[in-house]
Design a protein around this motif. Structure first.
Motif, PDB file in Angstrom:
ATOM      1  N   GLU A 135       0.834  -1.209   0.000  1.00  0.00           N
ATOM      2  CA  GLU A 135       0.000   0.000   0.000  1.00  0.00           C
ATOM      3  C   GLU A 135       0.863   1.252   0.000  1.00  0.00           C
ATOM      4  O   GLU A 135       0.656   2.181  -0.795  1.00  0.00           O
ATOM      5  CB  GLU A 135      -0.932  -0.010   1.217  1.00  0.00           C
ATOM      6  N   ASN A 139       1.033   3.493  -3.297  1.00  0.00           N
ATOM      7  CA  ASN A 139       0.273   4.731  -3.142  1.00  0.00           C
ATOM      8  C   ASN A 139       1.134   5.922  -2.746  1.00  0.00           C
ATOM      9  O   ASN A 139       0.814   7.068  -3.074  1.00  0.00           O
ATOM     10  CB  ASN A 139      -0.847   4.545  -2.117  1.00  0.00           C
ATOM     11  N   ASN A 275      -3.428  -2.030  -4.045  1.00  0.00           N
ATOM     12  CA  ASN A 275      -3.910  -0.766  -3.500  1.00  0.00           C
ATOM     13  C   ASN A 275      -4.362  -0.982  -2.064  1.00  0.00           C
ATOM     14  O   ASN A 275      -4.337  -2.051  -1.567  1.00  0.00           O
ATOM     15  CB  ASN A 275      -5.022  -0.168  -4.351  1.00  0.00           C
TER      16      ASN A 275
END
Length: 275
Positions: A135, A139, A275
């Motif tokens: 993540e 991100n 994600n």
């Protein structure tokens, strides 16, 4: 009959794949009731004896959120009582030298039981870059671990799966411990460079303090015991204790271990969709 615990995790999934490829009969345990697999929940002592009945070989993985040996004492005791004659335990590189790791306490329980064992002591999994840090990596374009400039001899779990299946199905592996590493040790700065090269964007290694790491992981809802184990692992890297490279994996495989570069290339789609 072989029982595989942790079959849905990184390593367990690869062990299952390899046993299937070899056409070996085995069973899978699950911590959920009312499934077609065997119910075995380390937090439910009543589930242990029924799960181990009729089992001769046990592939044992410690659930990440369980660090106290009280959860594993009944497993080892009952394994001995029901006649399990081989435990292959997924331990951790250097566990025999660092008693703070929960893996070391489980190794000790198995040794005291007298049950024939094989300890697989792998280094840090390449796949953890996706499962634990994906993540942040995708991100925020960072690798967020407190490992300093220390190097780690990363290993691909696909190689561990092959070795685990070998130790479960071939002779000559009882009462042995294998230190499993990749063929090179890399710093997280070097890992970030490899990721940047193949993901076509800049990935940075942030090297947070332990306190910053703790706070961020707690904010994300991660359990305290799990964070403590993670910090211990990354601290060993920071101190230069995770850079050991051994030949055990190469000898067991009969070929070179999977490199970090190959891992990234093989998992490109996963990196882009995480994600």
């Amino acid at each position: 009959m072989i029982l595989v615990t942790g079959a849905t995790g990184n390593v367990g999934r690869e062990v299952v794949k390899e046993l299937q490829r070899l056409h070996i009969d085995f069973k899978i345990s699950t911590h959920r009731k009312n499934t077609e697999n065997i119910y075995l929940n380390f937090e439910d002592p009543d589930s242990i004896r029924p799960a181990l009945q009729g089992i001769k070989k046990l592939f044992l993985i410690r659930p990440p959120h369980l660090a106290e040996k009280k959860y594993f004492e009944p497993v080892i005791e009952i394994a001995k009582e029901v006649g399990i004659d081989h435990i292959v335990f997924l331990s951790l590189l250097g566990a025999e030298k660092n008693r703070i790791f929960p893996h070391a306490k489980i190794e000790e329980l198995i040794l005291k039981s007298g049950i024939p064992y094989t300890f697989l002591r792998p280094s840090f999994f390449m796949q953890n870059l996706l499962t634990q840090h994906g993540e942040e990596l995708l991100n925020e374009n960072i690798i967020f671990v407190p490992a300093g400039k220390g190097k780690t001899s990363f290993i691909d779990v696909r190689d561990i799966g092959v070795v685990a299946a070998k130790t479960l199905t071939e002779s000559g592996h009882r009462f042995k411990a294998y230190s499993l590493t990749g063929k090179e040790a890399l710093s997280y700065y070097e890992v970030a460079d490899i990721l940047s090269k193949h993901l076509s964007k800049e990935i940075h290694y942030s090297d947070p303090s332990i306190l910053t790491f703790w706070r961020k992981k707690r904010k994300k809802g991660m359990k305290r015991d799990f964070i403590v184990v993670m910090i211990a692992i990354y601290t060993t890297a920071k101190l230069g204790l995770a850079k050991t490279v051994t030949s055990d994996l190469e000898v067991l495989l009969g070929n070179d271990p999977i490199s970090m570069e190959k891992f990234v290339l093989d998992y490109l789609e996963a990196f882009y969709t995480k994600n």
